[in-house]
Design an enzyme around this catalytic site. Structure first.
Site, mmCIF file in Angstrom:
data_model
loop_
_atom_site.group_PDB
_atom_site.id
_atom_site.type_symbol
_atom_site.label_atom_id
_atom_site.label_comp_id
_atom_site.label_asym_id
_atom_site.label_seq_id
_atom_site.Cartn_x
_atom_site.Cartn_y
_atom_site.Cartn_z
ATOM 1 N N CYS A 101 72.106 62.131 -34.300
ATOM 2 C CA CYS A 101 71.959 63.580 -34.141
ATOM 3 C C CYS A 101 71.576 64.232 -35.467
ATOM 4 O O CYS A 101 70.708 65.112 -35.518
ATOM 5 C CB CYS A 101 73.254 64.182 -33.606
ATOM 6 N N CYS A 198 80.427 64.149 -28.328
ATOM 7 C CA CYS A 198 80.382 65.462 -27.683
ATOM 8 C C CYS A 198 79.885 65.406 -26.254
ATOM 9 O O CYS A 198 80.294 66.214 -25.417
ATOM 10 C CB CYS A 198 79.529 66.431 -28.508
#
Length: 359
Positions: A101, A198
């Protein structure tokens, strides 16, 4: 400078944005919408990527007194992070989606958009420090608070990205950041830190992979064998395992010596998972591919290597050629292909490589 402050909705990114504004920068707060359906990602105060987090980020920006926008990067996030995560596990490797990410989203897609819009830098709430080297190179160092240091997940950043980055929290402790947030009137001052991945809503990685991959993977079922090749159990998908795993093996037969057994190898094509004693997990040599250098690529290095987030530093000798060859001066355990090896020279992050093989 004109600065984009990436605001996740947590306390760290809120204080980072406030410090950037207080330092005199022209700051705009941006929350990244990373889920195509925010309710399908984690809910509650444990995580990020939720509608609740977007609202918390907006309220923090209002208190700081900066403009606030939401950037929808959900398609890019799904392609570069979520799909990569699934593909790596299906191939028998163990990825770190936070590194991916940072590499592909926060310091690539976000930074590219920010620069195109006329901004100079992206500020985040990561705990790491940037320093100007003697040769003008921007060096990244561990945070002052080593317990909160996040330089490992930033080890994928190159010099161009570091040149346009700000880490306002690098010299602070978490307690200091929370106290400052409370003093500034930020309602996220006591918000719990995010945990786990997440996009895995309940923290059950194996269950999530089973649901998402299912019969898409060639290894949706198989056997668990010991080092002699004797079958000691079965499983529904080798993507639910990682090298070094001990729990959740559900073996039907105990080891002859009664000691715990660990995952030693994963063969993704046949779906065979091999288990054995902990001492068989010891590795002293790593081969890394796809290196990412924070500055000039080294040729040889005597320093340390970190193999997982918040893991211990291990002394190592490194040679860089067609691949990154890492010799550990003391053994590491439970190292899996797909993990990142982040290299340090003292507190300075030299770069990282993806582990392809161990010995």
């Amino acid at each position: 400078m004109r600065v984009v402050a990436a605001m996740s909705g947590g306390v760290d990114s809120a204080v980072a944005a406030a410090r950037a504004a207080e330092a005199g920068h022209d700051v705009t707060g941006v929350h990244l919408a990373l889920s195509r359906n925010p309710q399908s990602y984690r809910t509650g105060a444990r995580g990020c990527c939720t509608i609740e987090d977007a609202n918390d980020a907006r309220r923090a920006a209002d208190v700081i007194g900066i403009p606030f926008y939401i950037w929808d990067l959900s398609d890019r996030f799904h392609a570069d992070v979520v799909e990569d995560f699934m593909a790596e596990y299906a191939a028998g490797r163990t990825p770190n989606p936070c590194l991916r990410c940072n590499e592909k989203i926060k310091f690539a897609a976000v930074l590219d958009r920010a620069l195109a819009l006329g901004f100079d830098a992206v500020a985040t709430g990561h705990y790491a420090q940037l320093r100007a080297g003697a040769d003008g190179v921007v060096e990244m160092h561990r945070a002052a608070d080593h317990g909160k240091d996040q330089s490992y997940v930033l080890g994928v950043l190159d010099q161009q990205q570091l040149t346009h980055s700000l880490f306002p929290l690098g010299g602070s402790t978490k307690a200091e950041v929370r106290a400052e947030a409370a003093a500034r009137g930020l309602l996220v001052a006591d918000k719990p830190d995010s945990h786990d991945i997440c996009f895995v809503a309940d923290g059950d990685n194996a269950g999530w992979l089973r649901e998402k991959l299912g019969d898409r993977a060639p290894n949706h079922g198989g056997t668990i064998v010991d080092e002699a090749g004797e079958v000691v159990g079965t499983h529904e998908g080798s993507y639910a395992f990682t090298i070094g795993q001990r729990r959740g093996l559900r073996l039907g037969r105990p080891a002859p010596d009664g000691k715990p057994r660990f995952v030693l190898d994963i063969e993704p094509v046949s779906g065979t998972v091999t288990v054995g004693p902990r001492e068989r997990l010891a590795v002293r040599r790593l081969t890394g591919v796809r290196p990412r250098w924070c500055g000039t690529a080294p040729t040889d290095l005597s320093g340390t290597v970190q193999l997982r987030a918040h893991g211990a530093e291990l002394p190592a000798r490194v040679r860089v050629g067609d691949a990154v060859e890492i010799e550990l001066l003391e053994p590491a355990y439970g190292v899996a292909p797909g993990q990142a090896a982040v290299l340090y020279d003292g507190t300075r992050v030299v770069g990282s490589a993806t582990i392809a093989a161990t010995a």
